[in-house]
Write a protein that holds these residues in place. Structure first.
Motif, PDB file in Angstrom:
ATOM      1  N   ARG A 141      -7.890 -18.637   5.165  1.00 48.48           N
ATOM      2  CA  ARG A 141      -6.624 -19.028   5.179  1.00 48.48           C
ATOM      3  C   ARG A 141      -6.581 -20.523   4.268  1.00 48.48           C
ATOM      4  O   ARG A 141      -5.842 -20.678   3.671  1.00 48.48           O
ATOM      5  N   LEU A 144      -6.726 -19.565   0.523  1.00 52.72           N
ATOM      6  CA  LEU A 144      -5.273 -19.328   0.023  1.00 52.72           C
ATOM      7  C   LEU A 144      -4.577 -20.468   0.048  1.00 52.72           C
ATOM      8  O   LEU A 144      -3.972 -20.404  -0.997  1.00 52.72           O
ATOM      9  N   GLY A 149      -2.404 -18.836  -2.880  1.00 56.03           N
ATOM     10  CA  GLY A 149      -2.311 -17.550  -2.525  1.00 56.03           C
ATOM     11  C   GLY A 149      -1.326 -17.307  -1.134  1.00 56.03           C
ATOM     12  O   GLY A 149      -0.919 -18.377  -0.593  1.00 56.03           O
ATOM     13  N   ARG A 150      -0.776 -15.983  -1.125  1.00 54.01           N
ATOM     14  CA  ARG A 150      -0.131 -15.741   0.095  1.00 54.01           C
ATOM     15  C   ARG A 150      -0.531 -14.645   0.821  1.00 54.01           C
ATOM     16  O   ARG A 150      -1.016 -13.604   0.430  1.00 54.01           O
ATOM     17  N   GLU A 151      -0.706 -14.757   2.028  1.00 56.41           N
ATOM     18  CA  GLU A 151      -1.305 -13.759   3.186  1.00 56.41           C
ATOM     19  C   GLU A 151      -0.134 -12.828   3.372  1.00 56.41           C
ATOM     20  O   GLU A 151       0.963 -13.135   3.721  1.00 56.41           O
ATOM     21  N   VAL A 152      -0.509 -11.562   2.825  1.00 52.54           N
ATOM     22  CA  VAL A 152       0.529 -10.480   3.107  1.00 52.54           C
ATOM     23  C   VAL A 152       0.396  -9.688   4.253  1.00 52.54           C
ATOM     24  O   VAL A 152       1.384  -9.510   5.140  1.00 52.54           O
ATOM     25  N   HIS A 154      -2.935  -8.963   7.825  1.00 53.17           N
ATOM     26  CA  HIS A 154      -4.498  -8.894   7.941  1.00 53.17           C
ATOM     27  C   HIS A 154      -4.576  -7.966   9.326  1.00 53.17           C
ATOM     28  O   HIS A 154      -3.724  -8.081  10.215  1.00 53.17           O
ATOM     29  N   PHE A 159      -8.347  -9.010   5.193  1.00 54.92           N
ATOM     30  CA  PHE A 159      -7.063  -9.798   4.791  1.00 54.92           C
ATOM     31  C   PHE A 159      -6.486  -8.898   3.543  1.00 54.92           C
ATOM     32  O   PHE A 159      -7.333  -8.851   2.448  1.00 54.92           O
ATOM     33  N   SER A 161      -4.110 -10.171   0.501  1.00 56.63           N
ATOM     34  CA  SER A 161      -3.418 -11.351   0.075  1.00 56.63           C
ATOM     35  C   SER A 161      -2.887 -11.199  -1.526  1.00 56.63           C
ATOM     36  O   SER A 161      -3.347 -10.441  -2.080  1.00 56.63           O
ATOM     37  N   CYS A 162      -1.952 -11.997  -1.909  1.00 58.38           N
ATOM     38  CA  CYS A 162      -1.493 -11.895  -3.248  1.00 58.38           C
ATOM     39  C   CYS A 162      -1.508 -13.257  -3.999  1.00 58.38           C
ATOM     40  O   CYS A 162      -1.129 -14.431  -3.147  1.00 58.38           O
ATOM     41  N   SER A 172      -9.926 -18.251  -5.756  1.00 61.46           N
ATOM     42  CA  SER A 172      -9.861 -18.285  -4.400  1.00 61.46           C
ATOM     43  C   SER A 172     -11.057 -17.328  -3.702  1.00 61.46           C
ATOM     44  O   SER A 172     -11.642 -17.591  -2.726  1.00 61.46           O
TER      45      SER A 172
END
Length: 270
Positions: A141, A144, A149-152, A154, A159, A161-162, A172
């Motif tokens: 995190r 990110l 980055g964005r955690e989509v 987990h 994880f 992420s996008c 990243s």
């Protein structure tokens, strides 16, 4: 009522013309029981993605036909939370007001996974392994946050992420591997070895899921990565030409669910 995302091929389109078409949609939307939320325009790839609440796909087709005649190539039903997670918004950006939207929907996707999680649990037991997993989550995190980055999602060790920038995704991934190298060098109860897969694509492609084909490919790439390795799809390497990254050709590999072997590239992060 469901919401839909559609894709339009937009060869020759301009941001101003699309802003006008969006206004035309807004003028007729109530006739078809629709509500047009927003759109994304990728000028480089000449593609448009509209987000519409509607009673059916047909209603979206009928609205576009009546408003301006620009018909969608594909329409999929999407989940609000997934749209927000991947694309960051459900409505027009606050800073554009009545200006044309010039934000593409193309995203880089990253999967990370702890390669030695079973060994950690067997060695330390559940409680200590869970504490180590929290350390893992914190490192992911932090990377990110530092690289936009964005955690989509987990689940357990992995994880999804996008990133709106492919280069930020690569940065990243490199940051994550370096952080775990430092963590392991500090002598934790057990080392954490992470594998990473990188891909990129548009939200509406083959299939009926948001970023479905890109997510499937990236997940398979991650699964083929070795501990402490970053593997990337060809599109990631191609979009990083001229950037300060080193890619090595990994070779063509067969991935489950894909009919032809896929050429992968390894990111040299050491």
């Amino acid at each position: 009522m469901p919401i839909y995302m559609d894709r339009h091929a937009a060869e020759g389109a301009t941001p101003e013309a699309l802003a006008a078409a969006h206004q035309q949609d807004l003028e007729v939307q109530s006739r078809y029981g629709c509500q047009c939320f927003t759109y994304w325009f990728d000028e480089h790839r000449q593609s448009i993605f509209c987000l519409v609440e509607a009673p059916s796909r047909q209603a979206v087709h009928d609205m576009h036909r009546a408003a301006h005649g620009l018909m969608a190539n594909q329409i999929i039903e999407v989940d609000r939370s997934n749209v927000t997670a991947f694309l960051g918004r459900l409505t027009d950006p606050q800073d554009v007001e009545h200006e044309p939207i010039r934000e593409p929907a193309f995203r880089a996707i990253m999967f990370t996974d702890i390669a030695n999680s079973t060994d950690i649990t067997n060695r330390l037991g559940d409680d200590a392994a869970f504490a180590l997993q929290r350390e893992h989550h914190g490192i992911i995190r932090q990377a990110l946050r530092e690289h936009e980055g964005r955690e989509v999602d987990h689940a357990g060790d992995g994880f999804l992420s996008c990133f709106s920038s492919v280069s930020k995704a690569v940065e990243s991934a490199i940051s994550i591997q370096k952080a775990f190298r430092s963590f392991n060098n500090a002598g934790p109860p057990a080392p954490i070895q992470v594998r990473i897969g990188l891909g990129a694509g548009e939200p509406v492609a083959d299939g009926d899921a948001l970023f479905g084909s890109t997510i499937n490919l990236t997940a398979r790439i991650c699964a083929r990565s070795r501990p402490e390795q970053i593997l990337a799809a060809p599109v990631v390497r191609d979009l990083c030409v001229g950037k300060l990254f080193t890619f090595r050709e990994h070779g063509r590999v067969e991935l489950k669910g894909f009919p032809e072997p896929v050429l992968l590239h390894e990111v040299d992060w050491r």
